[in-house]
Design a protein around this motif. Structure first.
Motif, short mmCIF file in Angstrom:
data_model
loop_
_atom_site.label_atom_id
_atom_site.label_comp_id
_atom_site.label_asym_id
_atom_site.label_seq_id
_atom_site.Cartn_x
_atom_site.Cartn_y
_atom_site.Cartn_z
N HIS A 11 0.44 -0.98 0.29
CA HIS A 11 -0.14 0.27 -0.54
C HIS A 11 0.89 1.07 0.20
O HIS A 11 0.88 2.01 -0.81
CB HIS A 11 -1.10 0.23 1.14
CG HIS A 11 -1.86 1.42 1.47
ND1 HIS A 11 -3.33 1.58 0.67
CD2 HIS A 11 -1.58 2.28 1.42
CE1 HIS A 11 -3.98 2.77 0.75
NE2 HIS A 11 -2.57 3.25 1.26
N SER A 12 1.42 1.45 1.26
CA SER A 12 2.43 3.10 1.11
C SER A 12 3.12 3.32 0.00
O SER A 12 3.65 4.28 -0.49
CB SER A 12 3.10 3.19 2.47
OG SER A 12 3.76 1.56 3.10
N ALA A 13 3.85 2.08 -0.12
CA ALA A 13 5.44 1.98 -1.53
C ALA A 13 4.48 1.97 -2.79
O ALA A 13 5.07 3.20 -3.39
CB ALA A 13 6.05 0.95 -1.77
N LEU A 69 0.99 5.84 -7.54
CA LEU A 69 0.10 5.24 -8.17
C LEU A 69 -0.44 6.64 -9.15
O LEU A 69 -0.74 6.95 -9.93
CB LEU A 69 -0.58 4.41 -7.71
CG LEU A 69 -1.98 4.23 -7.60
CD1 LEU A 69 -1.52 2.84 -9.44
CD2 LEU A 69 -3.17 3.58 -7.43
N LEU A 70 0.10 7.76 -7.60
CA LEU A 70 -0.94 8.97 -8.16
C LEU A 70 -0.02 9.52 -9.53
O LEU A 70 -0.65 11.11 -10.02
CB LEU A 70 -0.83 9.64 -6.60
CG LEU A 70 -1.21 9.48 -5.65
CD1 LEU A 70 -1.43 10.14 -4.49
CD2 LEU A 70 -3.06 9.33 -6.29
N LEU A 71 1.36 9.30 -9.97
CA LEU A 71 1.88 10.01 -10.69
C LEU A 71 1.98 9.68 -11.96
O LEU A 71 2.54 9.95 -12.76
CB LEU A 71 3.40 9.59 -9.93
CG LEU A 71 4.31 10.97 -9.15
CD1 LEU A 71 5.43 10.54 -8.59
CD2 LEU A 71 4.41 12.40 -9.21
N SER A 72 0.96 8.14 -11.70
CA SER A 72 1.41 8.09 -13.05
C SER A 72 0.55 8.01 -14.32
O SER A 72 0.73 8.22 -15.34
CB SER A 72 0.91 6.28 -13.21
OG SER A 72 -0.51 6.55 -12.87
#
Lengths: 364, 315
Positions: free
Chosen positions: B21-23, B28-31
């Motif tokens: 999750h944290s990693a 994911l948000l930058l993708s």
């Protein structure tokens, strides 16, 4: 080093007249402080002497020369600014030497004078630093060094200490005083801080609303203020000023309390005249200190409503005839708000001002 | 239902995501941004770089599959047209940037002194930037036209010239005319940035300089100019990238002519790539041209950082 003379100097910004014809003679080697509340025209006056502002009317002379139309660079004055105004891209050495380099002095002379000045101000280890790498006090010293190094006719200081913290300000104040003794020269110094004015000046010029209220040596201004403005401005804490009336041989306050009118005033006031009674807190004391000095005293009971301990002494806030007054206790002992104390009022130290004009009745 | 059976029922991706999750969250948000960058910039660049290693011609699509290594680049070394365009672009850059700096500085200093109508002047100053370079090109093409152009008309009317001057036909004059158009259009970039610098400038050091004995020129030289240098470098960096890719004005006014005398890097690259369809060679030229821009940017940024350091700013 030269004398500076201002004759009927007027300054207008557009239609606003901000300096109303002031006269001032600053003697050779004299340390003169222009002091007053903000907006009183003291900085504008200094900037006119420097040539950074034009005169609207009147004459300014440096030595024997009228300098009204002379650009700043030809007046041979040095100025220390409130924000130091160092050249940000030059190191301390270049900042100090800039004026001399511009004047075309040979490199060896510049280097030597910069070294001497840096040594005098304790800047020798900082010569290769940029202004951004200096502390406030160090920048202040560089600004003074930049003025000193040029050996000008006079120094102009524009609130040079107001950006420093309290402790550094006291230290630099001492330094400026020491410098003036070391390199005897004419200094015009602007400040809004009357303590700076009192401690530094040979003579103080008190200004208000573009007019000179009084010129004199610090203790003359302190002991003989010509009007209520100077009385309230010079000295901390300020002088107590309370409206009163002359009734026979007495000074009568609005609440009916009376104190005897000292003899020295009898010829100067008229029966029934409205006056402002002035007395410094130093001479309104609830302890014995004043009695020993042998002045004639009157006792007056006042109710204390606030206490400010200052260590060696204590300020007492009270009310007299409905007006706030400050008293001073030289040998602090426990006092609580609400206590009724008997204050000794020193009659020799009373000032009387005409209520209508605000002028001291003793002033010619 | 126990937690383990719950895990087993979820899709594999979701399970993976939960475990890391944290990693994975930042990635994911930058993708979206990363994907856009990948498809819009990285992949075309990679393809273009690859194409520069092939004899790719758009008329023969299969030529993209032939790998010829550095042959395009080696050919460029002996290509006189390319080097002429390269040097011309360099000269064009140097002259345009310097003239724009000097003129922009002059305009900024003058506008800084204006007290009445300064906002209006600032707006008027920016007018040339509001036009498309293509239109500016057309405008100056007509202004410099040897038969019907305003310039020749005026010169002859005033008796300064007795015959038509071939502004866009003579090689040197044509280069001058293009420079004139470029400078007319973009000097205000310098003026705006330098004016912002002048507005930001503290007044105290200037007054200190006056009292220190400076003439107006000395104050400018020793106090104002050093303060404006970082601003000048910023404007130069922006404009160097702009000028180095000059294409539109040139294409409209002369199209690289007469006889290639006003050919700049990008007009040459476009001609080789699109007109002559030799994409492989054009790509190789384009990468060389990019090197020139990178070199200019690097040089100007180094100077900018140095100037900012001494002005007491932080890098």
């Amino acid at each position: 080093m030269a004398a500076i003379t201002l004759e009927q100097v007027v300054k207008r910004f557009g239609r606003d007249e901000v300096i109303h014809g002031i006269d001032l003679r600053i003697a050779h080697d004299e340390f003169v402080v222009l002091v007053g509340p903000s907006g009183c025209g003291k900085s504008t006056t200094l900037r006119m002497i420097a040539g950074l502002e034009d005169l609207s009317d009147g004459t300014i002379r440096i030595g024997d020369q009228v300098v009204n139309d002379l650009p700043p660079r030809k007046r041979n004055l040095a100025m220390v600014f409130q924000n130091y105004a160092l050249y940000p891209h030059m190191n301390v050495r270049q900042n100090l030497g800039f004026g001399l380099t511009i004047a075309g002095e040979p490199k060896e002379v510049v280097a030597e004078r910069v070294q001497d000045t840096a040594a005098l101000l304790g800047l020798s280890d900082l010569l290769d630093r940029l202004p951004a790498e200096l502390s406030g006090g160090e920048r202040q010293r560089v600004a003074m060094g930049r003025a000193l190094v040029r050996r000008p006719e006079a120094f102009l200081f524009d609130e040079p200490l107001s950006n420093l913290d309290a402790k550094l300000r006291v230290q630099m104040r001492g330094e400026i005083k020491r410098l003036h003794t070391a390199v005897r020269t004419t200094i015009v110094y602007v400040t809004h801080d009357q303590v700076e004015a009192m401690t530094l000046a040979d003579r103080i010029v008190v200004m208000q609303d573009g007019r000179i209220e009084q010129i004199g040596q610090p203790m003359t201004l302190f002991d003989h203020p010509v009007n209520t403005f100077v009385a309230g401005f010079i000295g901390t804490p300020p002088m107590n000023l309370i409206p009163a009336r002359i009734a026979g041989d007495e000074i009568a306050f609005n609440d009916g309390q009376q104190i005897p009118l000292p003899d020295r005033f009898t010829a100067l006031v008229t029966e029934g005249q409205s006056v402002i009674f002035g007395l410094r807190p130093d001479h309104l004391c609830p302890d014995k200190k004043q009695r020993e000095t042998g002045t004639s005293l009157v006792e007056i009971p006042l109710k204390v409503h606030m206490i400010e301990p200052h260590g060696a002494e204590m300020l007492l806030h009270a009310r007299l005839a409905g007006q706030p007054v400050l008293g001073k206790m030289y040998a602090p002992r426990p006092v609580a708000p609400g206590d009724q104390l008997t204050f000794q009022l020193a009659l020799d130290k009373i000032h009387l001002f005409d209520a209508a004009s605000g002028r001291s009745v003793t002033a010619r | 239902m126990s937690p383990s059976t719950d895990q087993e029922n979820l899709p594999a991706v979701t399970r993976l995501f939960r475990r890391h999750h944290s990693a994975l969250t930042p990635l994911l948000l930058l993708s979206p941004a990363l994907l856009i960058l990948l498809f819009v910039i990285a992949l075309p660049m990679a393809f273009s770089l690859y194409a520069s290693f092939t004899p790719y011609r758009m008329t023969r699509p299969d030529s993209i599959e032939t790998f010829i290594g550095l042959r395009n680049y080696i050919r460029l070394i002996g290509n006189d047209d390319f080097w002429a365009a390269f040097l011309r672009t360099l000269l064009f850059l140097a002259i345009a940037l310097n003239l724009e700096l000097i003129l922009g500085l002059g305009i900024a200093l003058l506008i800084d002194r204006v007290t009445l109508g300064q906002r209006l002047l600032r707006t008027i100053m920016m007018f040339p930037m509001m036009f498309s370079p293509i239109l500016v090109g057309f405008q100056f093409k007509f202004i410099f036209n040897d038969n019907i152009g305003v310039v020749n008309n005026a010169l002859q009317f005033l008796g300064l010239a007795d015959q038509a001057i071939p502004w866009l036909v003579d090689g040197t004059l044509a280069m001058g005319a293009i420079l004139f158009a470029e400078i007319w259009m973009s000097t205000s970039v310098f003026a705006i940035v330098l004016l912002a610098g002048l507005f930001a400038m503290p007044r105290d050091p200037l007054e200190a300089a006056k009292v220190d004995g400076c003439t107006p020129w000395q104050s400018f030289r020793h106090v104002t100019l050093p303060f404006l240098l970082p601003f000048a470098y910023i404007a130069m960096t922006i404009r160097s990238l702009d000028v180095a890719r000059a294409y539109d004005i040139v294409a409209i006014m002369t199209d690289g002519g007469p006889a290639g005398r006003t050919e700049l890097l990008w007009t040459l690259i476009a001609r080789v790539g699109f007109d002559n369809a030799r994409m492989g060679e054009a790509n190789a030229m384009a990468f060389m041209a990019s090197l020139l821009s990178i070199l200019f940017t690097w040089f100007l940024f180094t100077r900018l950082l140095a100037a900012r350091r001494t002005m007491g700013g932080v890098e």
